[in-house]
Design an enzyme around this catalytic site. Structure first.
Site, short mmCIF file in Angstrom:
data_model
loop_
_atom_site.label_atom_id
_atom_site.label_comp_id
_atom_site.label_asym_id
_atom_site.label_seq_id
_atom_site.Cartn_x
_atom_site.Cartn_y
_atom_site.Cartn_z
CB SER A 142 2.95 -1.98 2.27
OG SER A 142 2.23 -1.89 3.47
CE LYS B 273 3.37 1.30 1.05
NZ LYS B 273 3.90 2.43 1.68
CG HIS C 86 -1.35 -0.13 1.20
ND1 HIS C 86 -0.61 0.52 2.18
CD2 HIS C 86 -1.58 -1.37 1.69
CE1 HIS C 86 -0.41 -0.30 3.19
NE2 HIS C 86 -0.99 -1.46 2.92
CG ASN C 87 0.75 4.20 2.62
OD1 ASN C 87 0.82 3.02 2.29
ND2 ASN C 87 1.79 4.87 3.05
CD GLU D 87 -1.17 2.12 6.87
OE1 GLU D 87 -0.67 1.52 5.89
OE2 GLU D 87 -0.47 2.78 7.66
#
Ligand code: 2AM
Length: 488
Positions: A132, A189, A192-193, A196
């Site tokens: 990222s 991940k 995480h996205n 976000e």
């Protein structure tokens, strides 16, 4: 040019992320062999940004493999999906026991589960790593979230940690550590996205309220976000939002943000997180609302038509003090962010349980501390919370966050009440508060829901006063209702 057996690592796929990652690796003193399916792309790269002794361009996969030191490490930076399976199928016959295949794309975690098993069955090792930080992160230091074959980690650790972003007082803690087996790295991940997505939607809702309820101009918004970036909200996304409010369109001289069409795109990782949350039965409502908000934004022409038909409240009747309201929005944003991250970590814990991963939540918070899009001061507090209680059920129960939520809740409620009064949609702020209020209820109205399920489907229910499973003959026991009864 053949450089047989001299390269430390290979990289396949020279789109912008791949190119920048290759340059990052080369800049740390590693010799890297690069290959792209379309050879002209490789040639253009090694003739320009990649023109340096540490970068070796290859025109075939055979050449790429031959140039590597053993055990070989090959990183794929190609489009997620069939392209990865295609490459694995081509590469595995050329490799030897103990060689490592690495996928650095945004891959669906279950695909990495499958590929890890398939590649391991051939005596090779596999890594699916989240990367990222966008183009700049790839070049200067991304956050990296590797998972896959545990035996691969000691082999890639040095290079991965060398190229990753660094944090900490001495700037020497790499934002890269082993996450867990199989698809664990891609799952982290994906979360995480998803987080976000939630952060961005919350910021957009704050913007909308500051603009419509408090009447702030873009210049004033830049100042507000600059202030926010110096406190508990200090983060990359708040920082770039501040910058965005300062940018003018060189052609018209108008603020760029006001010239951008309000239809958001998405590549799908937020949707994956929502789908997997539903599969796990955990309420990741912020990412889901953020995905839906993008869907609603996409039907712009329809909204324009509806805006001329559907009634809203008289927003001019609602008066706020811009200073007071701005401070309240800041608190609402912070509280919502806590709820959002709490949901992300709850989903990770549920996925870890289902997949038999042992995740280190403190370490995950620190992986996101630098390099990536959600990097923020706040992640230090999350790391501290998990450091103190590694088995924390919910981030909102960590004393630091419990107090922050208690301090913010009055403002949070006021902000949402104002949004409702002026008719501005704030789905993520509302989802966050509903999650907080739902989670802190000792008793929810699901008693009635169970009664309904038992009434129409004999689904049975448990009781508060005795153990066991119960069913009621609702139709037999029901009584006629008259309105006079209610008034008594
Ligand atoms: P290309 O330049 O030949 O299209 C992002 O799309 C990157 O993935 C590009 O470098 C692209 O190569 C590569 N890519 C896409 N599909 C691929 C495949 N099936 N095999 C190898 N590389 C692929």
């Amino acid at each position: 040019m053949s450089q047989k057996g001299t390269c430390d690592i290979a990289l396949i796929g020279l789109a912008v992320m791949g190119e920048n990652l290759a340059l990052n690796i080369a800049s740390r003193g590693y010799k890297i062999a690069v290959y792209n399916r379309t050879a002209s792309v490789t040639d253009a790269f090694v003739a320009s940004r990649g023109k340096q002794p540490n970068v070796v361009g290859c025109h075939s996969l055979e050449d790429l493999v031959a140039n590597l030191k053993s055990p070989r490490k090959i990183m794929m930076m190609v489009k997620a999906g069939p392209a990865v399976d295609d490459l694995i199928a081509k590469l595995t016959p050329m490799l030897s026991k103990g060689d490592v295949l690495i996928d650095g794309g945004n891959t669906f975690p279950a695909d990495t589960d499958r590929r890890t098993r398939e590649v391991e069955a051939q005596g090779l090792l596999y890594v699916g790593t989240g990367v990222s930080g966008g183009e700049e992160g790839a070049l200067k230091g991304p956050s990296m979230m590797p998972g896959g074959s545990p035996a691969a980690w000691p082999m890639v650790k040095e290079i991965f940690q060398a190229i990753a972003a660094k944090v900490g007082p001495k700037g020497d803690i790499p934002c890269c550590d082993w996450v867990g087996p199989r698809g664990a790295g891609n799952y982290v991940k994906m979360v995480h996205n998803g987080i976000e997505y939630g952060d961005m939607q919350l910021i957009c809702e704050a913007y909308s309220l500051l603009k419509h309820a408090a009447g702030l101009t873009n210049d004033q918004l830049a100042v507000v976000f600059d202030e926010w970036n110096r406190g508990e909200l200090d983060s990359y996304l708040i920082e770039i939002t501040r910058d965005i409010f300062t940018v003018k369109d060189p052609d018209s001289g108008d603020f760029m943000v006001d010239r951008i069409l309000d239809t958001a795109g998405a590549k799908g990782t937020g949707k994956w997180m929502s789908q997997l949350a539903l599969d796990l039965g955990v309420p990741s409502t912020l990412v889901t609302e953020a995905v839906y908000a993008r869907c609603l934004s996409a039907i712009q022409a329809e909204r324009v038509r509806a805006s001329k038909v559907l009634a809203g409240p008289d927003a001019s009747a609602v008066k706020v003090d811009p200073k007071v309201f701005t401070a309240q929005v800041r608190q609402a944003l912070y509280a919502s962010k806590i709820a959002s991250y709490a949901q992300g970590f709850v989903q990770l814990a549920a996925a870890a349980k289902e997949n038999d991963w042992k995740l280190d939540y403190r370490s995950i918070a620190m992986l996101w501390r630098g390099g990536c899009i959600i990097r923020a001061q706040f992640l230090e507090r999350i790391a501290e919370a998990y450091d103190a209680h590694p088995d924390l059920e919910n981030l909102m129960l960590a004393p630091y966050f419990t107090k922050a939520l208690a301090d913010a809740q009055a403002a949070w409620r006021q902000v949402i009440a104002t949004a409702v009064a002026i008719g501005q949609p704030v789905p993520a702020l509302m989802a966050a508060l509903s999650y907080y209020d739902g989670y802190r209820q000792a008793r929810l109205p699901a008693n009635l829901l169970q009664a309904q399920r038992d009434y129409f489907g004999a689904h049975t229910y448990a009781r508060t006063d005795k153990p066991g499973t119960f069913h009621t003959e609702w139709i037999e026991l029901r009584r006629p209702v008259s309105s006079s009864q209610a008034s008594r």
